[in-house]
Design a protein around this motif. Structure first.
Motif, PDB file in Angstrom:
ATOM      1  N   THR A   1       0.857  -1.181   0.000  1.00 26.92           N
ATOM      2  CA  THR A   1       0.000   0.000   0.000  1.00 26.92           C
ATOM      3  C   THR A   1       0.898   1.238   0.000  1.00 26.92           C
ATOM      4  N   LYS A   2       0.278   2.414  -0.115  1.00 30.14           N
ATOM      5  CA  LYS A   2       1.032   3.675  -0.071  1.00 30.14           C
ATOM      6  C   LYS A   2       1.110   4.245   1.337  1.00 30.14           C
ATOM      7  N   ILE A   3       0.533   3.541   2.291  1.00 29.96           N
ATOM      8  CA  ILE A   3       0.547   3.999   3.678  1.00 29.96           C
ATOM      9  C   ILE A   3       1.830   3.536   4.360  1.00 29.96           C
ATOM     10  N   LYS A   4       2.515   4.464   4.998  1.00 29.45           N
ATOM     11  CA  LYS A   4       3.774   4.156   5.662  1.00 29.45           C
ATOM     12  C   LYS A   4       3.532   3.561   7.045  1.00 29.45           C
ATOM     13  N   LEU A   5       4.447   2.697   7.462  1.00 27.58           N
ATOM     14  CA  LEU A   5       4.427   2.155   8.808  1.00 27.58           C
ATOM     15  C   LEU A   5       5.392   2.947   9.681  1.00 27.58           C
ATOM     16  N   GLY A   6       4.904   3.361  10.852  1.00 29.33           N
ATOM     17  CA  GLY A   6       5.772   3.935  11.871  1.00 29.33           C
ATOM     18  C   GLY A   6       5.823   2.995  13.060  1.00 29.33           C
ATOM     19  N   ILE A   7       6.877   3.120  13.868  1.00 31.61           N
ATOM     20  CA  ILE A   7       7.041   2.229  15.022  1.00 31.61           C
ATOM     21  C   ILE A   7       7.447   3.035  16.259  1.00 31.61           C
ATOM     22  N   ILE A   8       6.730   2.788  17.352  1.00 33.15           N
ATOM     23  CA  ILE A   8       7.192   3.203  18.677  1.00 33.15           C
ATOM     24  C   ILE A   8       7.332   1.912  19.475  1.00 33.15           C
ATOM     25  N   PRO A   9       8.570   1.442  19.678  1.00 31.30           N
ATOM     26  CA  PRO A   9       8.772   0.118  20.286  1.00 31.30           C
ATOM     27  C   PRO A   9       8.627   0.145  21.802  1.00 31.30           C
ATOM     28  N   VAL A  10       7.624  -0.559  22.299  1.00 30.36           N
ATOM     29  CA  VAL A  10       7.436  -0.652  23.749  1.00 30.36           C
ATOM     30  C   VAL A  10       7.227  -2.109  24.165  1.00 30.36           C
ATOM     31  N   GLY A  11       7.710  -3.026  23.345  1.00 29.64           N
ATOM     32  CA  GLY A  11       7.569  -4.439  23.654  1.00 29.64           C
ATOM     33  C   GLY A  11       8.698  -4.941  24.526  1.00 29.64           C
ATOM     34  N   SER A  12       8.844  -6.261  24.571  1.00 31.69           N
ATOM     35  CA  SER A  12       9.891  -6.874  25.386  1.00 31.69           C
ATOM     36  C   SER A  12      11.181  -7.051  24.582  1.00 31.69           C
ATOM     37  N   GLY A  13      11.077  -7.741  23.436  1.00 31.95           N
ATOM     38  CA  GLY A  13      12.269  -8.009  22.639  1.00 31.95           C
ATOM     39  C   GLY A  13      12.643  -6.888  21.693  1.00 31.95           C
ATOM     40  N   ASN A  14      11.651  -6.327  20.991  1.00 32.57           N
ATOM     41  CA  ASN A  14      11.845  -5.204  20.060  1.00 32.57           C
ATOM     42  C   ASN A  14      12.926  -5.473  19.007  1.00 32.57           C
ATOM     43  N   GLY A  15      12.881  -6.668  18.407  1.00 34.92           N
ATOM     44  CA  GLY A  15      13.906  -7.050  17.439  1.00 34.92           C
ATOM     45  C   GLY A  15      13.899  -6.211  16.186  1.00 34.92           C
ATOM     46  N   LEU A  16      12.728  -5.989  15.574  1.00 36.11           N
ATOM     47  CA  LEU A  16      12.669  -5.238  14.330  1.00 36.11           C
ATOM     48  C   LEU A  16      13.067  -3.784  14.546  1.00 36.11           C
ATOM     49  N   ALA A  17      12.563  -3.163  15.598  1.00 36.45           N
ATOM     50  CA  ALA A  17      12.905  -1.768  15.882  1.00 36.45           C
ATOM     51  C   ALA A  17      14.400  -1.602  16.105  1.00 36.45           C
ATOM     52  N   SER A  18      15.003  -2.566  16.779  1.00 39.38           N
ATOM     53  CA  SER A  18      16.441  -2.508  17.023  1.00 39.38           C
ATOM     54  C   SER A  18      17.208  -2.594  15.718  1.00 39.38           C
ATOM     55  N   ASN A  19      16.791  -3.486  14.817  1.00 37.54           N
ATOM     56  CA  ASN A  19      17.410  -3.599  13.500  1.00 37.54           C
ATOM     57  C   ASN A  19      17.323  -2.283  12.737  1.00 37.54           C
ATOM     58  N   LEU A  20      16.213  -1.562  12.903  1.00 43.73           N
ATOM     59  CA  LEU A  20      15.982  -0.301  12.196  1.00 43.73           C
ATOM     60  C   LEU A  20      16.547   0.906  12.946  1.00 43.73           C
ATOM     61  N   ASN A  21      17.179   0.665  14.084  1.00 44.29           N
ATOM     62  CA  ASN A  21      17.749   1.740  14.916  1.00 44.29           C
ATOM     63  C   ASN A  21      16.687   2.728  15.383  1.00 44.29           C
ATOM     64  N   ILE A  22      15.504   2.205  15.701  1.00 41.82           N
ATOM     65  CA  ILE A  22      14.441   3.036  16.256  1.00 41.82           C
ATOM     66  C   ILE A  22      14.495   2.908  17.777  1.00 41.82           C
ATOM     67  N   PRO A  23      14.760   3.998  18.480  1.00 41.01           N
ATOM     68  CA  PRO A  23      14.939   3.928  19.933  1.00 41.01           C
ATOM     69  C   PRO A  23      13.634   3.717  20.681  1.00 41.01           C
ATOM     70  N   LYS A  24      13.753   3.193  21.905  1.00 43.79           N
ATOM     71  CA  LYS A  24      12.576   2.958  22.736  1.00 43.79           C
ATOM     72  C   LYS A  24      12.060   4.237  23.385  1.00 43.79           C
ATOM     73  N   GLU A  25      12.906   5.248  23.514  1.00 40.82           N
ATOM     74  CA  GLU A  25      12.467   6.511  24.115  1.00 40.82           C
ATOM     75  C   GLU A  25      11.425   7.168  23.220  1.00 40.82           C
ATOM     76  N   ILE A  26      10.255   7.461  23.791  1.00 40.41           N
ATOM     77  CA  ILE A  26       9.152   7.985  22.986  1.00 40.41           C
ATOM     78  C   ILE A  26       9.513   9.318  22.332  1.00 40.41           C
ATOM     79  N   LYS A  27      10.298  10.133  23.010  1.00 39.07           N
ATOM     80  CA  LYS A  27      10.674  11.426  22.440  1.00 39.07           C
ATOM     81  C   LYS A  27      11.463  11.241  21.146  1.00 39.07           C
ATOM     82  N   LYS A  28      12.420  10.310  21.154  1.00 38.77           N
ATOM     83  CA  LYS A  28      13.253  10.073  19.975  1.00 38.77           C
ATOM     84  C   LYS A  28      12.482   9.336  18.894  1.00 38.77           C
ATOM     85  N   ALA A  29      11.642   8.379  19.294  1.00 39.30           N
ATOM     86  CA  ALA A  29      10.866   7.623  18.316  1.00 39.30           C
ATOM     87  C   ALA A  29       9.867   8.520  17.589  1.00 39.30           C
TER      88      ALA A  29
END
Length: 293
Positions: A80-108
């Motif tokens: 689709t043309k809709i983008k996915l955003g991520i705010i990682p607040v899970g336990s493992g957060n594997g995909l977010a870590s691979n994408l260098n998306i931080p867990k801090e909500i301010k930075k995410a």
């Protein structure tokens, strides 16, 4: 005005977050952004919420949760043309870590506001999709055991792993990929799109979300000593040095499990029991547009 729709799993990471509309409005000005927020209440609820949100044609849908929540949201956005955003607040957060998306909500949220995006590959297993990894060997048994614990923590994951190493019995599998057929008793059968599976651990440290390939790791039946050695290599992210592990790059693969009717499988760290013993795995190149740094 940019319309962003948030799908929040309130119990991700044992509920140790305060993400909600009031909190999110601190980071997205009403002059530039229109935001809507929905909350998932049970497994697969995020799928229903995402499909409903798509009807309103947002610019971006943000998954606020762990890899399971991200999988449910992202699965609805493929091609689709809709983008996915991520705010990682899970336990493992594997995909977010691979994408260098931080867990801090301010930075995410800053990453989401900037709106920079790229496409990534997507794995498909029968009618399901995966973005990080899937497996039908001991890792599926580990996740099945892990989901029975009240708290999803690294200690709980290690406990599930140790228990599973004694309980899990290798399964007879017939694997067809790269013009070869392999008949083996699989202890580990793991297919990955990303270089991390959560908690900083990896079976495929060289995997890439954008290379057009899936990374396959197969480990056949092991004795007790080799199970211990494999465990140490997993914890140190050096599985490629384990001599009993077969590593391959694949774009499609078929798996048959002759002695089973149903199959235990983990998909992006969530346990499923699928009603078949025949599994087809493939890759959708550039199947998802995702906001990242």
């Amino acid at each position: 005005m940019v319309y962003i729709h948030f799908i929040v799993n309130p119990i991700s990471g044992n509920g140790n977050h305060n993400i909600g509309k009031t909190e999110l409005e601190k980071y997205f000005s009403k002059e530039k952004f229109k935001i809507e927020v929905d909350y998932s209440n049970h497994k697969k609820h995020a799928i229903t919420l995402t499909k409903k949100a798509i009807e309103n044609n947002p610019n971006c849908i943000v998954a606020c949760g762990g890899d399971g929540t991200i999988n449910e949201v992202a699965s609805c956005l493929i091609n689709t043309k809709i983008k996915l955003g991520i705010i990682p607040v899970g336990s493992g957060n594997g995909l977010a870590s691979n994408l260098n998306i931080p867990k801090e909500i301010k930075k995410a949220t800053e990453i989401i506001r900037n709106g920079n995006s790229q496409t990534i590959d997507v794995g498909q297993v029968n009618e399901h999709y995966f973005f990080s990894n899937m497996g039908i060997g001991i890792d599926a048994h580990i996740i099945k055991k892990y989901e029975t614990y009240k708290k999803r923590t690294l200690i709980a994951y290690i406990k599930a792993s140790v228990t599973s190493s004694f309980q899990f019995k290798p399964i007879q599998t017939v694997l067809a990929f790269n013009n070869q057929i392999i008949n083996t008793n699989s202890f580990l059968l793991f297919i990955s799109n990303s270089n991390e599976m959560g908690y900083g651990m990896s079976l495929t440290p060289k995997a890439s979300l954008q290379d057009g390939w899936l990374d396959l790791v197969v480990v056949s039946k092991l004795n007790f000593i080799n199970k211990l050695i494999l465990g140490m290599y997993v914890l140190s992210n050096k599985v490629e040095k384990f001599k009993n592990a077969q590593h391959s790059l694949i774009q499609k693969m078929s798996i048959k499990i002759p002695n089973k009717i149903n199959t235990d499988i983990q998909i992006d760290g969530e346990y499923y029991n699928i009603k078949t013993n025949k599994i087809d795995v493939s890759i959708i190149k550039n199947g998802l547009e995702i906001i990242m740094q």
